[in-house]
Scaffold this motif. Structure first.
Motif, PDB file in Angstrom:
ATOM      1  N   VAL A  80      14.643  28.643 -19.111  1.00  0.00           N
ATOM      2  CA  VAL A  80      14.881  28.704 -17.666  1.00  0.00           C
ATOM      3  C   VAL A  80      13.847  27.848 -16.937  1.00  0.00           C
ATOM      4  CG1 VAL A  80      15.062  30.217 -15.666  1.00  0.00           C
ATOM      5  CG2 VAL A  80      15.913  30.989 -17.866  1.00  0.00           C
ATOM      6  N   CYS A  81      12.583  27.951 -17.345  1.00  0.00           N
ATOM      7  CA  CYS A  81      11.524  27.117 -16.747  1.00  0.00           C
ATOM      8  C   CYS A  81      11.837  25.639 -16.916  1.00  0.00           C
ATOM      9  CB  CYS A  81      10.175  27.386 -17.427  1.00  0.00           C
ATOM     10  SG  CYS A  81       9.283  28.744 -16.740  1.00  0.00           S
ATOM     11  N   ALA A  82      12.266  25.271 -18.105  1.00  0.00           N
ATOM     12  CA  ALA A  82      12.578  23.867 -18.380  1.00  0.00           C
ATOM     13  C   ALA A  82      13.721  23.383 -17.493  1.00  0.00           C
ATOM     14  CB  ALA A  82      12.937  23.700 -19.854  1.00  0.00           C
ATOM     15  N   ARG A  83      14.711  24.213 -17.278  1.00  0.00           N
ATOM     16  CA  ARG A  83      15.833  23.830 -16.404  1.00  0.00           C
ATOM     17  C   ARG A  83      15.369  23.667 -14.963  1.00  0.00           C
ATOM     18  NH1 ARG A  83      21.540  26.249 -18.115  1.00  0.00           N
ATOM     19  NH2 ARG A  83      21.391  26.001 -20.356  1.00  0.00           N
ATOM     20  N   PHE A  84      14.550  24.602 -14.486  1.00  0.00           N
ATOM     21  CA  PHE A  84      14.037  24.492 -13.118  1.00  0.00           C
ATOM     22  C   PHE A  84      13.201  23.222 -12.955  1.00  0.00           C
ATOM     23  CE2 PHE A  84      14.357  29.296 -12.573  1.00  0.00           C
ATOM     24  CZ  PHE A  84      15.468  29.203 -11.773  1.00  0.00           C
ATOM     25  N   ARG A  85      12.386  22.905 -13.932  1.00  0.00           N
ATOM     26  CA  ARG A  85      11.523  21.723 -13.817  1.00  0.00           C
ATOM     27  C   ARG A  85      12.346  20.435 -13.884  1.00  0.00           C
ATOM     28  NH1 ARG A  85       7.242  25.120 -16.497  1.00  0.00           N
ATOM     29  NH2 ARG A  85       6.140  25.846 -14.646  1.00  0.00           N
ATOM     30  N   LEU A  86      13.391  20.418 -14.708  1.00  0.00           N
ATOM     31  CA  LEU A  86      14.280  19.257 -14.739  1.00  0.00           C
ATOM     32  C   LEU A  86      14.957  19.085 -13.380  1.00  0.00           C
ATOM     33  CD1 LEU A  86      15.848  16.967 -16.190  1.00  0.00           C
ATOM     34  CD2 LEU A  86      17.542  18.714 -16.817  1.00  0.00           C
ATOM     35  N   LEU A  87      15.457  20.164 -12.827  1.00  0.00           N
ATOM     36  CA  LEU A  87      16.113  20.094 -11.513  1.00  0.00           C
ATOM     37  C   LEU A  87      15.132  19.652 -10.428  1.00  0.00           C
ATOM     38  CD1 LEU A  87      18.317  23.283 -11.843  1.00  0.00           C
ATOM     39  CD2 LEU A  87      19.154  20.924 -11.660  1.00  0.00           C
ATOM     40  N   ARG A  88      13.902  20.153 -10.487  1.00  0.00           N
ATOM     41  CA  ARG A  88      12.876  19.730  -9.525  1.00  0.00           C
ATOM     42  C   ARG A  88      12.637  18.232  -9.625  1.00  0.00           C
ATOM     43  NH1 ARG A  88       7.359  21.190 -11.534  1.00  0.00           N
ATOM     44  NH2 ARG A  88       7.938  19.390 -12.769  1.00  0.00           N
ATOM     45  N   ASP A  89      12.538  17.733 -10.850  1.00  0.00           N
ATOM     46  CA  ASP A  89      12.317  16.300 -11.054  1.00  0.00           C
ATOM     47  C   ASP A  89      13.495  15.476 -10.544  1.00  0.00           C
ATOM     48  OD1 ASP A  89       9.880  16.958 -12.178  1.00  0.00           O
ATOM     49  OD2 ASP A  89      10.551  16.657 -14.256  1.00  0.00           O
ATOM     50  N   ILE A  90      14.707  15.968 -10.754  1.00  0.00           N
ATOM     51  CA  ILE A  90      15.900  15.260 -10.273  1.00  0.00           C
ATOM     52  C   ILE A  90      15.908  15.226  -8.742  1.00  0.00           C
ATOM     53  CG2 ILE A  90      18.425  15.440 -10.086  1.00  0.00           C
ATOM     54  CD1 ILE A  90      18.428  16.311 -13.044  1.00  0.00           C
ATOM     55  N   VAL A  91      15.598  16.363  -8.108  1.00  0.00           N
ATOM     56  CA  VAL A  91      15.554  16.404  -6.641  1.00  0.00           C
ATOM     57  C   VAL A  91      14.487  15.449  -6.118  1.00  0.00           C
ATOM     58  CG1 VAL A  91      14.982  17.857  -4.647  1.00  0.00           C
ATOM     59  CG2 VAL A  91      16.527  18.711  -6.417  1.00  0.00           C
ATOM     60  N   ASN A  92      13.304  15.469  -6.730  1.00  0.00           N
ATOM     61  CA  ASN A  92      12.216  14.592  -6.279  1.00  0.00           C
ATOM     62  C   ASN A  92      12.540  13.115  -6.493  1.00  0.00           C
ATOM     63  OD1 ASN A  92      10.579  16.691  -5.391  1.00  0.00           O
ATOM     64  ND2 ASN A  92       9.515  16.877  -7.335  1.00  0.00           N
ATOM     65  N   GLU A  93      13.176  12.798  -7.593  1.00  0.00           N
ATOM     66  CA  GLU A  93      13.454  11.402  -7.947  1.00  0.00           C
ATOM     67  C   GLU A  93      14.653  10.833  -7.193  1.00  0.00           C
ATOM     68  OE1 GLU A  93      12.867   7.794  -9.948  1.00  0.00           O
ATOM     69  OE2 GLU A  93      11.612   9.572 -10.144  1.00  0.00           O
ATOM     70  N   PHE A  94      15.700  11.635  -7.027  1.00  0.00           N
ATOM     71  CA  PHE A  94      16.965  11.102  -6.513  1.00  0.00           C
ATOM     72  C   PHE A  94      17.326  11.557  -5.107  1.00  0.00           C
ATOM     73  CE2 PHE A  94      17.243  10.966 -11.125  1.00  0.00           C
ATOM     74  CZ  PHE A  94      17.568   9.642 -11.327  1.00  0.00           C
ATOM     75  N   GLY A  95      16.593  12.508  -4.566  1.00  0.00           N
ATOM     76  CA  GLY A  95      16.834  12.939  -3.190  1.00  0.00           C
ATOM     77  C   GLY A  95      18.254  13.405  -2.953  1.00  0.00           C
ATOM     78  N   SER A  96      18.942  12.778  -2.015  1.00  0.00           N
ATOM     79  CA  SER A  96      20.274  13.229  -1.607  1.00  0.00           C
ATOM     80  C   SER A  96      21.351  13.010  -2.676  1.00  0.00           C
ATOM     81  CB  SER A  96      20.699  12.530  -0.315  1.00  0.00           C
ATOM     82  OG  SER A  96      20.786  11.146  -0.523  1.00  0.00           O
ATOM     83  N   GLU A  97      21.057  12.220  -3.709  1.00  0.00           N
ATOM     84  CA  GLU A  97      22.014  12.024  -4.798  1.00  0.00           C
ATOM     85  C   GLU A  97      22.005  13.195  -5.775  1.00  0.00           C
ATOM     86  OE1 GLU A  97      21.973   8.130  -6.700  1.00  0.00           O
ATOM     87  OE2 GLU A  97      20.781   7.403  -5.025  1.00  0.00           O
ATOM     88  N   ALA A 119      10.710  28.380 -10.250  1.00  0.00           N
ATOM     89  CA  ALA A 119      11.752  28.541  -9.228  1.00  0.00           C
ATOM     90  C   ALA A 119      11.191  28.207  -7.852  1.00  0.00           C
ATOM     91  CB  ALA A 119      12.304  29.959  -9.260  1.00  0.00           C
ATOM     92  N   LYS A 120       9.955  28.627  -7.588  1.00  0.00           N
ATOM     93  CA  LYS A 120       9.326  28.320  -6.298  1.00  0.00           C
ATOM     94  C   LYS A 120       9.081  26.815  -6.157  1.00  0.00           C
ATOM     95  CE  LYS A 120       6.249  31.704  -6.843  1.00  0.00           C
ATOM     96  NZ  LYS A 120       5.034  32.503  -6.655  1.00  0.00           N
ATOM     97  N   GLU A 121       8.692  26.156  -7.247  1.00  0.00           N
ATOM     98  CA  GLU A 121       8.485  24.706  -7.205  1.00  0.00           C
ATOM     99  C   GLU A 121       9.775  23.977  -6.867  1.00  0.00           C
ATOM    100  OE1 GLU A 121       6.827  23.586 -10.965  1.00  0.00           O
ATOM    101  OE2 GLU A 121       4.992  24.742 -10.652  1.00  0.00           O
ATOM    102  N   LEU A 122      10.886  24.421  -7.472  1.00  0.00           N
ATOM    103  CA  LEU A 122      12.182  23.816  -7.175  1.00  0.00           C
ATOM    104  C   LEU A 122      12.576  24.090  -5.722  1.00  0.00           C
ATOM    105  CD1 LEU A 122      14.811  22.355  -7.807  1.00  0.00           C
ATOM    106  CD2 LEU A 122      15.651  24.481  -8.851  1.00  0.00           C
ATOM    107  N   THR A 123      12.358  25.307  -5.259  1.00  0.00           N
ATOM    108  CA  THR A 123      12.680  25.643  -3.877  1.00  0.00           C
ATOM    109  C   THR A 123      11.882  24.776  -2.907  1.00  0.00           C
ATOM    110  OG1 THR A 123      13.188  27.905  -4.530  1.00  0.00           O
ATOM    111  CG2 THR A 123      12.779  27.530  -2.192  1.00  0.00           C
TER     112      THR A 123
END
Length: 125
Positions: free
Chosen positions: A52-69, A96-100
């Motif tokens: 679960v942590c790994a999924r949240f961190r991947l999603l955080r990285d995607i949000v940070n890298e790609f923004g609105s995409e 989860a807080k980092e992703l939020t």
């Protein structure tokens, strides 16, 4: 590949992260698809802390890298509320807080309306 993010072998984890981010960069696949794969429903045995942590961190990285995409905020927040903020593992809650936070930095105050249904303690965290 998403499941390999929780491997005990660090080289496997790094390879999976690199491959997933490369797929997100590829125009035929993109960050939205990779993000949706990371948010797929997990079997109860897969909801252990490390994956679960790994999924949240991947999603955080995607949000940070790609923004609105990256995937939309509501989908991401639904995933966070379902799998992260109430988890028994403190590391999962922190991820989860980092992703939020990443979603908030991208989407602004609209995130506040997505926090409906959380306890007061969870919102404060």
């Amino acid at each position: 590949l998403v499941e390999k993010l929780s491997s005990s072998n660090q080289k496997v984890v790094e390879g999976a992260e690199t491959a997933l981010m490369s797929l997100a960069l590829f125009s035929g696949i993109g960050p939205s698809y990779v993000g949706s794969q990371a948010m797929k429903r997990m079997a109860s045995k897969d909801s252990r802390g490390k994956l679960v942590c790994a999924r949240f961190r991947l999603l955080r990285d995607i949000v940070n890298e790609f923004g609105s995409e990256a995937p939309h905020g509501q989908k991401l927040m639904d995933f966070v509320k379902t799998n992260g903020l109430g988890h028994k593992d403190a590391e999962v809650r922190e991820a989860a807080k980092e992703l939020t936070t990443a979603i908030y930095l991208r989407d602004g105050s609209s995130v506040a309306s997505m926090l409906d249904g959380l306890t007061e303690r969870q919102v404060k965290e």
